[in-house]
Design a protein around this motif. Structure first.
Motif, PDB file in Angstrom:
ATOM      1  N   GLY A 381      43.487 -14.823  39.873  1.00  0.00           N
ATOM      2  CA  GLY A 381      41.939 -14.576  40.481  1.00  0.00           C
ATOM      3  C   GLY A 381      41.463 -16.018  40.619  1.00  0.00           C
ATOM      4  N   PRO A 382      40.112 -16.100  40.997  1.00  0.00           N
ATOM      5  CA  PRO A 382      39.488 -17.370  41.369  1.00  0.00           C
ATOM      6  C   PRO A 382      39.421 -18.273  39.963  1.00  0.00           C
ATOM      7  CG  PRO A 382      38.193 -15.476  42.151  1.00  0.00           C
ATOM      8  CD  PRO A 382      39.196 -15.161  41.484  1.00  0.00           C
ATOM      9  N   GLU A 383      39.312 -17.900  38.640  1.00  0.00           N
ATOM     10  CA  GLU A 383      39.097 -18.460  37.660  1.00  0.00           C
ATOM     11  C   GLU A 383      40.629 -18.747  37.065  1.00  0.00           C
ATOM     12  OE1 GLU A 383      36.132 -19.199  36.532  1.00  0.00           O
ATOM     13  OE2 GLU A 383      35.319 -18.099  38.243  1.00  0.00           O
ATOM     14  N   LEU A 384      41.286 -19.728  37.796  1.00  0.00           N
ATOM     15  CA  LEU A 384      42.415 -20.100  37.333  1.00  0.00           C
ATOM     16  C   LEU A 384      42.632 -21.161  36.417  1.00  0.00           C
ATOM     17  CD1 LEU A 384      45.659 -19.643  38.032  1.00  0.00           C
ATOM     18  CD2 LEU A 384      45.323 -21.723  39.818  1.00  0.00           C
ATOM     19  N   THR A 385      43.375 -20.903  35.170  1.00  0.00           N
ATOM     20  CA  THR A 385      43.601 -21.876  34.136  1.00  0.00           C
ATOM     21  C   THR A 385      45.123 -21.459  33.860  1.00  0.00           C
ATOM     22  OG1 THR A 385      43.183 -20.307  32.179  1.00  0.00           O
ATOM     23  CG2 THR A 385      41.301 -21.538  33.156  1.00  0.00           C
ATOM     24  N   VAL A 386      45.672 -22.536  32.958  1.00  0.00           N
ATOM     25  CA  VAL A 386      47.155 -22.494  32.523  1.00  0.00           C
ATOM     26  C   VAL A 386      47.187 -21.318  31.762  1.00  0.00           C
ATOM     27  CG1 VAL A 386      48.764 -23.583  31.142  1.00  0.00           C
ATOM     28  CG2 VAL A 386      47.634 -25.086  32.808  1.00  0.00           C
TER      29      VAL A 386
END
Length: 445
Positions: A381-386
């Motif tokens: 989704g939009p809140e992309l983190t590793v």
């Protein structure tokens, strides 16, 4: 000659894959796990049986959270870079894998990116098939502030220290140990170096397919390279073949690491390995040039059985004399089958974004590695983190491209490959698909 050396790129990779996957210390084939031969059928590329085998994500290496979880991510882009041996001293390479990845990224960007972010592909660095350079280039990629490494197509896993320390997810073809037993490495067909109490029916299933689905009473000889990993690999492949009731009559590693020159002794041994007669199938697990020499030598000796290898598929080999009638095992659906919608899309993407690149195995692997990343990042989704990406991937995630790339399941396939393959045969100037992409099952030992 240049064409053949380039094709040897895929050959080398596939030889590594197959050689890393039994025999006793005296070379005598051992029984290994078995299942009823009539229960092993060619199944679809998804939904294959895991045989009760499971993997606990918490047991995998590199499971820490990222010190900078938004590394390489802005509001408008995701920075991606790859690592491969695009050149090597032997002349073989994974050249084309970077263009395959680029083609897939270009289509994603043309379609609006990943949840609105464009892929900033900074290219694939070349490690020259040199372990020391492999490590240095991994550090160079981290210095480029990449979010993930795509594609990774190297014979060395020296990159792992850096990628693990920096929590860099990586995607590629799992023919080096960095893809195995780690929480950050994702091979498009899984880890090719199984450990522990599990094997599969894959090669047994493919032997069956070569005989129309019934290999009852057939015999197979396995010929490998003379090193420790190849010996372990031949043992695993022997288990897979015997698991469906096909007898292995020869299972040895007489081919020097540098390649075979004099084939006489090996040919003589093979031609009498089945109680004084030749086997029905000879599986060569070696470098491209050795496979060519052995296949030609067996043909010259009057061998009328089936030659099987993991290195002989490449559009640039069409019409190649020395591999005529040979069979090749491929871990996904070959690029020639445009009746599959996903393969048709791949072909169109290459024509548009990489028009001068042959749709070779390395190029396809780069394309599918990029596709695997895009699908997973899109799901986050939009809140992309590793950390969010890795959580999604390691929490019962499945990657599957219908009819094209077999289903992998995570974290399961951190420890073993999907039990799936296809078979092609080189006839004249074209490859005929003997068995479309299909799957067997995992077997607990």
């Amino acid at each position: 000659m240049r064409t053949i050396r380039l094709v040897a790129a895929a050959a080398t990779a596939l030889a590594v894959i197959a050689s890393a996957v039994g025999c006793s210390s005296d070379g005598t084939p051992q029984d290994g796990p078995t299942v009823a031969a009539d229960t092993v059928k060619a199944g679809p590329p998804s939904g294959w049986s895991d045989g009760g085998y499971t993997v606990d994500a918490a047991s995998l290496k590199c499971g820490q959270t990222a010190s900078n979880p938004t590394r390489g991510v802005t509001d408008t882009e995701i920075t991606i870079g790859g690592l491969a041996y695009l050149t090597s001293a032997s002349g073989s390479s994974m050249a084309g894998t970077e263009l395959g990845a680029q083609a897939r990224f270009d289509r994603a960007n043309a379609e609006g990116g990943v949840n609105g972010r464009k892929i900033n592909y900074v290219g694939t660095l070349d490690d020259g098939n040199d372990p020391a350079r492999n490590s240095a280039q991994a550090k160079a990629l981290v210095d480029k502030n990449i979010f993930a490494a795509v594609p990774v197509m190297t014979s060395s896993a020296n990159y792992l220290d850096t990628f693990c320390g920096e929590t860099v997810p990586f995607f590629g073809w799992g023919f080096n140990l960095g893809f195995c037993q780690t929480s950050i490495g994702f091979g498009i067909t899984g880890c090719q170096f199984p450990e522990g109490d599990v094997t599969s029916t894959t090669y047994g299933l493919m032997i069956q397919a070569m005989f129309g689905g019934d290999a009852t009473g057939k015999t197979t000889a396995l010929v490998g390279v003379d090193n420790d990993s190849a010996r372990a690999g031949l043992k695993q492949l022997g288990e897979q073949i015997r698991s469906v009731g096909v007898k292995t009559v020869y299972e040895e590693n007489p081919i020097p690491v540098a390649g075979i020159t004099d084939t006489t002794a090996v040919v003589n041994a093979l031609m009498t390995s089945n109680n004084g007669a030749p086997p029905d199938v000879v599986l060569y697990v070696a470098d491209f040039n050795s496979v060519i020499k052995m296949t030609a030598a067996m043909t010259a000796a009057g061998y009328e059985g089936k030659n099987l290898n993991p290195v002989g598929y490449d559009p640039r080999l069409a019409g190649f004399k020395d591999l005529q009638k040979s069979y090749t095992i491929v871990q996904w659906q070959p690029g020639a089958d445009t009746s599959v919608p996903a393969i048709k899309q791949l072909t169109e993407d290459f024509a548009k974004y990489a028009p001068d690149q042959a749709i070779s195995l390395p190029a396809m692997a780069g394309y599918w590695a990029a596709d695997m990343f895009i699908q997973a990042a899109t799901k986050v989704g939009p809140e992309l983190t590793v950390d969010k990406l890795l959580k999604v991937l390691n929490s019962d995630y499945s990657y599957y491209v219908e009819g094209a790339v077999p289903e992998t399941r995570w974290p399961l396939n951190h420890n073993i490959s999907a039990p799936c393959a296809s078979i092609v045969q080189l006839n004249g100037d074209k490859y005929d698909i003997t068995s479309k992409l299909s799957c067997g099952s995992l077997i607990k030992k």
